[in-house]
Design a protein around this motif. Sequence first.
Motif, mmCIF file in Angstrom:
data_model
loop_
_atom_site.group_PDB
_atom_site.id
_atom_site.type_symbol
_atom_site.label_atom_id
_atom_site.label_comp_id
_atom_site.label_asym_id
_atom_site.label_seq_id
_atom_site.Cartn_x
_atom_site.Cartn_y
_atom_site.Cartn_z
ATOM 1 N N CYS A 300 5.824 3.489 9.784
ATOM 2 C CA CYS A 300 6.557 2.247 9.477
ATOM 3 C C CYS A 300 7.869 2.085 10.230
ATOM 4 O O CYS A 300 8.300 0.953 10.455
ATOM 5 C CB CYS A 300 6.747 2.107 7.975
ATOM 6 S SG CYS A 300 5.249 1.418 7.229
ATOM 7 N N CYS A 338 6.766 9.499 4.393
ATOM 8 C CA CYS A 338 5.451 9.516 5.043
ATOM 9 C C CYS A 338 5.452 10.344 6.327
ATOM 10 O O CYS A 338 4.731 10.032 7.291
ATOM 11 C CB CYS A 338 4.933 8.103 5.302
ATOM 12 S SG CYS A 338 4.826 7.147 3.795
ATOM 13 N N GLY A 450 -0.617 -0.833 2.616
ATOM 14 C CA GLY A 450 -0.929 0.552 2.279
ATOM 15 C C GLY A 450 -1.286 1.400 3.470
ATOM 16 O O GLY A 450 -1.136 1.003 4.621
ATOM 17 N N CYS A 451 -1.814 2.542 3.135
ATOM 18 C CA CYS A 451 -1.729 3.712 3.991
ATOM 19 C C CYS A 451 -3.069 4.031 4.641
ATOM 20 O O CYS A 451 -3.974 3.216 4.689
ATOM 21 C CB CYS A 451 -1.329 4.884 3.109
ATOM 22 S SG CYS A 451 -0.244 4.425 1.739
ATOM 23 N N MET A 565 -2.642 5.683 -0.490
ATOM 24 C CA MET A 565 -2.415 7.120 -0.536
ATOM 25 C C MET A 565 -1.107 7.479 -1.244
ATOM 26 O O MET A 565 -1.096 8.321 -2.116
ATOM 27 C CB MET A 565 -2.441 7.652 0.909
ATOM 28 C CG MET A 565 -2.220 9.118 1.128
ATOM 29 S SD MET A 565 -0.506 9.560 1.446
ATOM 30 C CE MET A 565 -0.058 8.589 2.853
HETATM 31 S S1 MSK Z 1 4.023 4.375 6.070
HETATM 32 S S2 MSK Z 1 3.512 4.247 2.384
HETATM 33 S S3 MSK Z 1 1.456 5.715 4.672
HETATM 34 S S4 MSK Z 1 1.694 2.273 4.491
HETATM 35 FE FE1 MSK Z 1 4.947 2.825 5.296
HETATM 36 FE FE2 MSK Z 1 1.991 3.976 5.815
HETATM 37 FE FE3 MSK Z 1 1.579 4.052 3.255
HETATM 38 FE FE4 MSK Z 1 3.492 5.438 4.263
#
Ligand code: MSK
Length: 641
Positions: A300, A338, A450-451, A565
Amino acid sequence: MACLDCNTCSSDPAAVQMLAVAEANNIGTAWSRHAQQQPQCGFGTTGLCCRICLKGPCRIDPFGQGPQFGICGADRDTIVARHLVRMMAAGAAAHSEHGRHIALAMLHLSQGHLHDYSIRDEEKLLVVAKRLGVATEGRDLMTIVRELADLTLHDFQNQNYDEPCHWLAASLPAPRLKKLGDLGLLPHNIDAAVAQSMSRTHLGCDADPTNLILGGLRVALADLDGEMLATELSDALFGTPKPIVTTSNLGVIKRDAVNVAVNGHNPLLSDIICDIAADLNDEAIAAGAKDGINIIGICCTGNEVMVRHGIPLATNYLSQELPILTGALDAMVLDVQCIMPSLPRVAECFHTKIITTDKQNKIAGATHMDFQEAKASENAKSIVRMAIEAFKHRDPRRIQIPNITQQAIVGFSTEAIVAALATINAADPLQPLVDNIVNGNIQGVVLFAGCNNTKTQQDSAYIAIARSLAKRNVLVLATGCAAGAYAKAGMMTQDATRQYAGEGLKSVLTAIGESAGLGGPLPLVLHMGSCVDNSRAVALATALANKLGVDISDLPLVASAPEAMTEKAVVIGSWAVALGIPTHLGTVPPIVGSDVVSQLVTTTARDLLGGYFIVETDPELAADKMFAAIQERRDGLGIQT
Ligand code: MSK
């Protein structure tokens, strides 16, 4: 290390190529670790393992033969509900801490302590300030910034239980605010909502699953408050995204450049790195990198700089280890959330420098550079210089960069979507969208959020569901790692619109795209930003609801997290339900051990709020169920087409 069939791990061909390199070199990745974790614990999977006190862990027998109560006496419903609420609280804490960081930066900017930041989007700042009730007329910009920051920080400090958080109160449609207020779900203070969630789920506290889940929805709405303020203040500081053409996938790594990846979520450092990179090009060239510095994004933070500055996105969450395996990544700069703690272990096999930058988020084995906003440019330069130094230690024989990139047209903030619509109807920009929903050219809107999750072939569910819904004329929005999946798969292109959109949707995207000067249709999937930017979709839904004089729960709008996730994804899904949005989950959440909780988040939520969870792991069935939910909403609005 477990041997993998790389094709079943990911639908992204570049990831598959790099996974083969990992296998050949016996380097562990998320997928090999997933394989080693099988079979995963059935009690944990169903939510029936309680680890809240030291008498435990206690396990409830799902089949009713063994123990039905934990040692303290908690039953399956209490155990499942408590753990779910704790997940929501953790998600809210993560998003809101990000938001607090941005709000404090605004405050310090207004106090004259930060010299490397400015208000890049004054118009956005003024719009937001007015919305929150800050007087703007004839006032000095920094005074407005100061008041807006103070008002925002009040959402973390307010002790008046009856005064809802400002950002929610100023942003949601009146009927939804009333409904949430009547149910006691409007939080007064983000930090308090998180603390109260932890407190009520402590041993010996709230043991009523309904009361627990209602408390969970309150912290979920606190999360939305945190997301809203993070997004809107970041736009004021760094600019509101506008359509921009860029590229995605691992092929964005350049053999002849110093490649610096920014990974995480918070744009406070990454935006400055983008600013100063050009200043250090000569140093990179002098070190032998004839193409200078190449900044690329992951996850992100990658989305943040992609939608604002067109920085190419290398990959999304699950494949964040793989850029290192190209042998050409010189540094990965980490901020928050993340981020896999395995990165330094993978980097050990190469020359890549892994740099943590937030004092609350360090990783053993990484180099830590304590990032301070007051020294932002200086810190950013030191980091890029570390990458230049690492570049000198590359082993050219180990470089394998997949020759795979996709074009991606990104940057569809709510403002950008409205601006594109305004080229058709300047006086009433939302009217063309309403007209096309009414005439059926657009059946409804889906937000993919989401992930990635190793339980699903990476990105595959996103792609299958979006294609299925787009063919049925559903407008597709995406954020976070969902957006990363679509960017890598070439679904943020005009060609994707031509290839996959149904006739009605295609005609609308073409009319808007051409009128907005894109020389063709809008891309099939509109990239709204990072996962914190799900609040942009709420802003769009609110604008539509206000225009039509209805509630969000009346709109033909659905949300989907096919590869959910994180705890952040859990809390996002929960506030989506609280706003009245049917919300698909493609990952089975750890609640199926309790019929009561499962019922609460589906049937009861639907009765009380209009929103509900749809749990469906099969992408085609999921698309059918979401389309049916859209049709139900259309029927409710009396739209027959
Ligand atoms: S980075 S919260 S794996 S969307 Fe925002 Fe991706 Fe989910 Fe993390």
